[in-house]
Write an enzyme that holds these catalytic residues in place. Structure first.
Site, PDB file in Angstrom:
ATOM      1  N   CYS A   1       0.835  -1.210   0.000  1.00 36.82           N
ATOM      2  CA  CYS A   1       0.000   0.000   0.000  1.00 36.82           C
ATOM      3  C   CYS A   1       0.862   1.250   0.000  1.00 36.82           C
ATOM      4  CB  CYS A   1      -0.890   0.034   1.246  1.00 36.82           C
ATOM      5  SG  CYS A   1      -2.106  -1.274   1.286  1.00 36.82           S
TER       6      CYS A   1
ATOM      7  N   ASP B   1     -20.754  12.572 -14.997  1.00 33.64           N
ATOM      8  CA  ASP B   1     -22.181  12.317 -14.754  1.00 33.64           C
ATOM      9  C   ASP B   1     -22.402  11.480 -13.493  1.00 33.64           C
ATOM     10  OD1 ASP B   1     -21.136   9.922 -15.594  1.00 33.64           O
ATOM     11  OD2 ASP B   1     -22.472   9.650 -17.317  1.00 33.64           O
TER      12      ASP B   1
HETATM   13  C1  BEZ Z   1       0.551  -4.688   1.804  1.00 35.23           C
HETATM   14  O1  BEZ Z   1       0.107  -3.586   1.553  1.00 35.23           O
HETATM   15  O2  BEZ Z   1       1.750  -4.946   1.734  1.00 35.23           O
HETATM   16  C2  BEZ Z   1      -0.390  -5.822   2.176  1.00 35.23           C
HETATM   17  C3  BEZ Z   1      -1.540  -5.539   2.879  1.00 35.23           C
HETATM   18  C4  BEZ Z   1      -2.384  -6.581   3.218  1.00 35.23           C
HETATM   19  C5  BEZ Z   1      -2.058  -7.886   2.856  1.00 35.23           C
HETATM   20  C6  BEZ Z   1      -0.913  -8.146   2.126  1.00 35.23           C
HETATM   21  C7  BEZ Z   1      -0.067  -7.094   1.791  1.00 35.23           C
END
Ligand code: BEZ
Length: 221
Positions: free
Chosen positions: A46, A138
Site C-alpha cells: 500500500c 455524470d
Molecule cells: C501490503 O500492503 O503490503 C499488504 C496488505 C495486506 C495484505 C498483504 C499485503
C-alpha cells in the site's frame, strides 16, 4: 463487486477523510474521479502504491480527474501514514496531494463490495481489496478493477484506461489492445462504413481476415 455495475450512479456517500468530512458527489463537482482502496495503513505494498499515486498525481490533474484513496483506518492513522508515504518518495516532504477516506468501521467497504475474504487482520476481520473505481462527470461508474491485497496496481495503466475512457466518451471509437494516446483507434461495430466515412476525416482502413467480415476498422484521429 456485488451491487455496483458499470453505468450505475456511484453512491453519494458521506465520509471522514484527511481533508475533513465530505459528500462524495460534492467532492467530485463536475470532474472525473478515481477512488482507490487499500487494505491497511502502514503496510508495504500500500505504501508503494500511494507513493506512486502521489508521484503521478499531476497526470491525473491534467486529465481533470480528482483522486481519493480509502483505507480501513482512522484519519489520525492516515495522517501519520501519509508522512511515511511522502518520505518513501525520495524523502519528499509535504502533504499527500489527495485525501484518504477513513473507513475504520468498514461501512463503505461493505457497501461497495470491497472486502477481501482471503485477507484477515490480526483480529480476524477482513481487509479491503485493491479496488479502483473511475467515475465520470455524470457520477456514473465507468470502470472498476479489483485486485487482491497481495498484488499492487499499475498507475500507468490507470492513466492509460482513463485516456481511453475520456476519448471513447467523446468519439465513436474503441481502443485496441495496449493502445496509447496517438495510436490508431478502432471504429465501433455499430457504425456503418458510410457513417464512419462521414465521422472520421482521415477515413478508415479495414484489415482483411479469413472470415471475410469487415469488422477490423482502424482510424487515426
Ligand atoms: C501490503 O500492503 O503490503 C499488504 C496488505 C495486506 C495484505 C498483504 C499485503
Amino acid at each position: 463487486m456485488p451491487g455496483l455495475l458499470l453505468g450505475d450512479v456511484f453512491p453519494n456517500f458521506e465520509a471522514d477523510t484527511t481533508i475533513g468530512r465530505i459528500k462524495f458527489h460534492e467532492f467530485l463537482g463536475s470532474s472525473w474521479g478515481v477512488l482507490f482502496s487499500h487494505p491497511k495503513d502502514f503496510t508495504p505494498v500500500c505504501t508503494t502504491e500511494l507513493a506512486c499515486a502521489a508521484k503521478v498525481s499531476d497526470e491525473f490533474k491534467k486529465r481533470g480527474v480528482k483522486m481519493i484513496a480509502l483505507s480501513i483506518d482512522s484519519v489520525e492513522d492516515h495522517r501519520n501514514w501519509s508522512k511515511d508515504v511522502m518520505a518513501f518518495n525520495s524523502g519528499a516532504e509535504g502533504t499527500l496531494p489527495f485525501p484518504i477516506i477513513a473507513d475504520d468501521k468498514r461501512e463503505l467497504s461493505v457497501q461497495l463490495g470491497m472486502l477481501d475474504p482471503d485477507e484477515i487482520d490480526k483480529d480476524g476481520m477482513p481487509l479491503t481489496a485493491r479496488c479502483v473505481f473511475v467515475i465520470g462527470p455524470d457520477k456514473k461508474l465507468k470502470l472498476s478493477i479489483l485486485y487482491p491485497a497481495t498484488t499492487g496496481r499499475n498507475f500507468d495503466e490507470l492513466l492509460r484506461v482513463i485516456d481511453s475512457l475520456q476519448l471513447t466518451a467523446q468519439k465513436k471509437v474503441a481502443t485496441p489492445v495496449d493502445w496509447k494516446p496517438g495510436d490508431k483507434v478502432m471504429v465501433i461495430p455499430s457504425l456503418s462504413d458510410a457513417e464512419a466515412n462521414a465521422l472520421f476525416p482521415n477515413g478508415f482502413t479495414t484489415k482483411e481476415v479469413p472470415s471475410g467480415k469487415k469488422y477490423l476498422r482502424y482510424t487515426q484521429l
